[in-house]
Design a protein around this motif. Structure first.
Motif, PDB file in Angstrom:
ATOM      1  N   HIS A 102      46.036   5.976  24.049  1.00  0.00           N
ATOM      2  CA  HIS A 102      46.852   5.343  23.006  1.00  0.00           C
ATOM      3  C   HIS A 102      46.406   3.940  22.624  1.00  0.00           C
ATOM      4  O   HIS A 102      46.938   3.376  21.669  1.00  0.00           O
ATOM      5  CB  HIS A 102      48.323   5.347  23.430  1.00  0.00           C
ATOM      6  CG  HIS A 102      48.913   6.723  23.384  1.00  0.00           C
ATOM      7  ND1 HIS A 102      48.650   7.653  24.358  1.00  0.00           N
ATOM      8  CD2 HIS A 102      49.696   7.329  22.465  1.00  0.00           C
ATOM      9  CE1 HIS A 102      49.277   8.782  24.047  1.00  0.00           C
ATOM     10  NE2 HIS A 102      49.911   8.611  22.913  1.00  0.00           N
ATOM     11  N   ARG A 124      45.753   3.618  19.065  1.00  0.00           N
ATOM     12  CA  ARG A 124      46.814   3.555  18.049  1.00  0.00           C
ATOM     13  C   ARG A 124      47.323   2.136  17.813  1.00  0.00           C
ATOM     14  O   ARG A 124      48.099   1.902  16.882  1.00  0.00           O
ATOM     15  CB  ARG A 124      47.971   4.468  18.456  1.00  0.00           C
ATOM     16  CG  ARG A 124      47.652   5.937  18.342  1.00  0.00           C
ATOM     17  CD  ARG A 124      48.681   6.694  17.511  1.00  0.00           C
ATOM     18  NE  ARG A 124      49.967   6.712  18.109  1.00  0.00           N
ATOM     19  CZ  ARG A 124      50.539   7.787  18.657  1.00  0.00           C
ATOM     20  NH1 ARG A 124      49.889   8.939  18.666  1.00  0.00           N
ATOM     21  NH2 ARG A 124      51.722   7.716  19.167  1.00  0.00           N
ATOM     22  N   GLU A 175      39.756  14.640  21.831  1.00  0.00           N
ATOM     23  CA  GLU A 175      40.824  15.182  22.681  1.00  0.00           C
ATOM     24  C   GLU A 175      40.977  16.698  22.511  1.00  0.00           C
ATOM     25  O   GLU A 175      41.193  17.424  23.477  1.00  0.00           O
ATOM     26  CB  GLU A 175      42.101  14.446  22.225  1.00  0.00           C
ATOM     27  CG  GLU A 175      43.390  14.839  22.791  1.00  0.00           C
ATOM     28  CD  GLU A 175      44.538  14.143  22.003  1.00  0.00           C
ATOM     29  OE1 GLU A 175      44.276  13.334  21.076  1.00  0.00           O
ATOM     30  OE2 GLU A 175      45.684  14.430  22.321  1.00  0.00           O
ATOM     31  N   MET A 212      41.025  10.073  20.684  1.00  0.00           N
ATOM     32  CA  MET A 212      42.169  10.849  20.207  1.00  0.00           C
ATOM     33  C   MET A 212      41.717  11.809  19.101  1.00  0.00           C
ATOM     34  O   MET A 212      40.649  11.628  18.516  1.00  0.00           O
ATOM     35  CB  MET A 212      43.256   9.926  19.682  1.00  0.00           C
ATOM     36  CG  MET A 212      44.253   9.552  20.744  1.00  0.00           C
ATOM     37  SD  MET A 212      45.701   8.788  20.049  1.00  0.00           S
ATOM     38  CE  MET A 212      46.795   8.906  21.463  1.00  0.00           C
ATOM     39  N   GLY A 213      42.564  12.760  18.840  1.00  0.00           N
ATOM     40  CA  GLY A 213      42.281  13.743  17.801  1.00  0.00           C
ATOM     41  C   GLY A 213      42.526  15.139  18.350  1.00  0.00           C
ATOM     42  O   GLY A 213      41.607  15.810  18.800  1.00  0.00           O
ATOM     43  N   ARG A 214      43.807  15.533  18.337  1.00  0.00           N
ATOM     44  CA  ARG A 214      44.159  16.845  18.898  1.00  0.00           C
ATOM     45  C   ARG A 214      43.538  17.964  18.071  1.00  0.00           C
ATOM     46  O   ARG A 214      43.088  18.970  18.596  1.00  0.00           O
ATOM     47  CB  ARG A 214      45.687  16.979  18.937  1.00  0.00           C
ATOM     48  CG  ARG A 214      46.175  17.996  19.913  1.00  0.00           C
ATOM     49  CD  ARG A 214      47.676  17.954  20.017  1.00  0.00           C
ATOM     50  NE  ARG A 214      48.169  16.771  20.708  1.00  0.00           N
ATOM     51  CZ  ARG A 214      49.417  16.319  20.631  1.00  0.00           C
ATOM     52  NH1 ARG A 214      50.289  16.935  19.872  1.00  0.00           N
ATOM     53  NH2 ARG A 214      49.799  15.254  21.300  1.00  0.00           N
ATOM     54  N   ARG A 257      59.563  11.269  16.278  1.00  0.00           N
ATOM     55  CA  ARG A 257      59.380  12.649  15.807  1.00  0.00           C
ATOM     56  C   ARG A 257      60.753  13.285  15.940  1.00  0.00           C
ATOM     57  O   ARG A 257      61.363  13.214  17.007  1.00  0.00           O
ATOM     58  CB  ARG A 257      58.342  13.376  16.655  1.00  0.00           C
ATOM     59  CG  ARG A 257      56.942  12.791  16.477  1.00  0.00           C
ATOM     60  CD  ARG A 257      55.867  13.677  17.074  1.00  0.00           C
ATOM     61  NE  ARG A 257      54.549  13.245  16.655  1.00  0.00           N
ATOM     62  CZ  ARG A 257      53.762  12.422  17.347  1.00  0.00           C
ATOM     63  NH1 ARG A 257      54.160  11.967  18.519  1.00  0.00           N
ATOM     64  NH2 ARG A 257      52.583  12.066  16.899  1.00  0.00           N
ATOM     65  N   GLY A 278      53.228   9.755  14.719  1.00  0.00           N
ATOM     66  CA  GLY A 278      52.427   8.784  15.473  1.00  0.00           C
ATOM     67  C   GLY A 278      52.151   7.546  14.625  1.00  0.00           C
ATOM     68  O   GLY A 278      51.820   7.665  13.455  1.00  0.00           O
ATOM     69  N   THR A 292      47.836   7.780   9.575  1.00  0.00           N
ATOM     70  CA  THR A 292      47.432   8.438  10.822  1.00  0.00           C
ATOM     71  C   THR A 292      46.017   8.011  11.183  1.00  0.00           C
ATOM     72  O   THR A 292      45.157   7.921  10.303  1.00  0.00           O
ATOM     73  CB  THR A 292      47.505   9.978  10.728  1.00  0.00           C
ATOM     74  OG1 THR A 292      46.811  10.532  11.855  1.00  0.00           O
ATOM     75  CG2 THR A 292      46.874  10.528   9.464  1.00  0.00           C
ATOM     76  N   ILE A 293      45.803   7.775  12.477  1.00  0.00           N
ATOM     77  CA  ILE A 293      44.451   7.384  12.900  1.00  0.00           C
ATOM     78  C   ILE A 293      43.500   8.577  12.867  1.00  0.00           C
ATOM     79  O   ILE A 293      42.293   8.408  12.949  1.00  0.00           O
ATOM     80  CB  ILE A 293      44.455   6.758  14.315  1.00  0.00           C
ATOM     81  CG1 ILE A 293      44.896   7.773  15.365  1.00  0.00           C
ATOM     82  CG2 ILE A 293      45.297   5.506  14.353  1.00  0.00           C
ATOM     83  CD1 ILE A 293      44.575   7.340  16.790  1.00  0.00           C
ATOM     84  N   ASP A 294      44.052   9.793  12.759  1.00  0.00           N
ATOM     85  CA  ASP A 294      43.204  10.989  12.816  1.00  0.00           C
ATOM     86  C   ASP A 294      42.376  11.219  11.549  1.00  0.00           C
ATOM     87  O   ASP A 294      41.424  11.994  11.563  1.00  0.00           O
ATOM     88  CB  ASP A 294      44.067  12.231  13.064  1.00  0.00           C
ATOM     89  CG  ASP A 294      44.642  12.240  14.464  1.00  0.00           C
ATOM     90  OD1 ASP A 294      44.115  11.522  15.326  1.00  0.00           O
ATOM     91  OD2 ASP A 294      45.632  12.964  14.693  1.00  0.00           O
TER      92      ASP A 294
HETATM   93  O1  F6P Z   1      48.386   9.790  15.885  1.00  0.00           O
HETATM   94  C1  F6P Z   1      47.754  11.052  15.960  1.00  0.00           C
HETATM   95  C2  F6P Z   1      47.509  11.359  17.366  1.00  0.00           C
HETATM   96  O2  F6P Z   1      46.853  10.248  17.837  1.00  0.00           O
HETATM   97  C3  F6P Z   1      46.707  12.581  17.752  1.00  0.00           C
HETATM   98  O3  F6P Z   1      45.334  12.427  17.706  1.00  0.00           O
HETATM   99  C4  F6P Z   1      47.203  12.854  19.135  1.00  0.00           C
HETATM  100  O4  F6P Z   1      46.986  14.153  19.520  1.00  0.00           O
HETATM  101  C5  F6P Z   1      48.643  12.530  19.008  1.00  0.00           C
HETATM  102  O5  F6P Z   1      48.729  11.512  18.049  1.00  0.00           O
HETATM  103  C6  F6P Z   1      49.308  12.133  20.268  1.00  0.00           C
HETATM  104  O6  F6P Z   1      50.509  11.496  19.978  1.00  0.00           O
HETATM  105  P1  F6P Z   1      51.721  11.323  21.008  1.00  0.00           P
HETATM  106  O7  F6P Z   1      51.136  10.951  22.309  1.00  0.00           O
HETATM  107  O8  F6P Z   1      52.540  10.244  20.390  1.00  0.00           O
HETATM  108  O9  F6P Z   1      52.420  12.623  21.047  1.00  0.00           O
END
Ligand code: F6P
Length: 331
Positions: free
Chosen positions: A260, A263, A224, A170-172, A72, A11, A126-128
């Protein structure tokens, strides 16, 4: 070492461009040739790279995203994929690689070094802000400011309509943006994956209490990846009617998923300077023979933490700040 490559992976995050600029210009200054790899590890496998000169990284310091593009790459996760990537690096005579990205990107770099002996070094992008070995990762500050701007704006309309809002950041797997955004934005409740102690009943109670106290708005910030998602909370709150909640008016709630937007955007001053210092430091470490780790800024000092240590240690969120948010905003 005379020829190095740089790539961004996973990301994107605001500040990757200033990091590429610092890596490129520091390496050129040291007499190296620099190759930019496009689309991260996917581009490494497809031999998608070209020489970068001083001017190629001009005019990007203020731009969000990454001029090298990112991806990715599931193929790079396999030994065969990494072998292909290594063939291309050998073909270009590249002796060292700088990787800018998150945990997954760091794993890829660690595998290349372990399997093929290629000197690699990583920058946290990473923004996380969830990487061990640095106080802040590149992009987290800009994203946090985006979250905060959104919270402030939502509060305006929430007040006008006497509404409760659930804002999803955000923040899985990381509660950093939700926690810091909620704290700085004065949220009434914060839900994060690291501390799943808030129940839906707690959230409902917080909202009722806010309105009873005469507040004109109530903001809940949820990551998230939190144990309760924004939609669930919204549905529950919308079931509380005016009579039951004891208000003179019926209130409804809205959920806003920031997504997003977090980001993107021009990197903040903090992210630009962090990216510049880490990017330049990474090249200096690489050229002095120090590699196989994450370059970070810890207590204002540039550090290199070995890959194994970064991967073995989850970054710990400051639980005291979570408690503080409860003291300041919930009651
Ligand atoms: O960049 C990290 C992140 O923002 C996570 O917090 C989020 O879950 C993930 O990327 C989502 O990324 P993408 O939508 O590109 O799969």
């Amino acid at each position: 070492m005379h020829r190095i490559a740089v790539l961004t992976s996973g990301g994107d995050s605001p500040g990757m461009n200033p990091a590429i600029r610092a890596v490129t210009r520091t390496a050129l200054h040291a007499g190296c040739e620099v190759f930019g790899v496009y689309r991260g590890y996917a581009g490494l496998i497809q031999n998608d790279m070209r020489r970068l000169e001083y001017k190629d990284v001009g005019g990007i310091i203020q731009r969000g995203g990454t001029m090298l593009l990112t991806a990715r790459s599931p193929e790079f996760m396999t030994p065969a994929g990494r072998e292909k990537a290594m063939e291309n690096l050998r073909w270009h005579g590249i002796e060292g690689l700088v990787v800018i990205g998150g945990d997954g990107s760091l794993r890829g770099a660690a595998a290349l070094t372990a399997e093929h002996g290629l000197p690699t070094i990583c920058l946290p992008g990473t923004i996380d802000n969830d990487m061990y070995g640095t106080d802040m990762s590149i992009g987290a500050d800009t994203a946090l400011n985006t979250v905060l701007e959104a919270i402030d704006k939502i509060k305006d309309t929430a007040s006008s309509h006497q509404r409760a809002f659930i804002i999803e950041t955000m923040g899985r797997h990381s509660g950093y943006l939700a926690l810091m955004g909620g704290l700085a934005g004065g949220a009434e409740a914060i839900l994060i994956p690291e501390i799943p102690d808030t129940t839906i009943e707690d959230v409902v109670e917080v909202i009722k209490r806010s309105f009873r106290k005469g507040k004109t708005n109530c903001v809940i910030v949820a990551a998230e990846g939190a144990h309760l998602n924004a939609q669930t909370i919204q549905d529950q709150i919308n079931q509380i009617d005016a009579e039951e909640s004891g208000f003179s008016f019926s209130f409804r709630t809205r959920a806003t998923i920031l997504g997003h937007i977090q980001r993107g955007g021009s990197p903040s001053a903090f992210d630009r300077t962090l990216a510049t210092r880490l990017g330049s430091g990474a090249v200096e470490f690489l050229l002095s023979g120090k590699n196989g780790g994450l370059v970070g800024m810890q207590s204002r000092k540039l550090t290199v933490t070995p890959y194994d240590e970064v991967l073995a240690n989850p970054k710990v969120l400051d639980a005291k700040l979570y408690e503080l948010s409860k003291i300041l905003d919930r009651y």
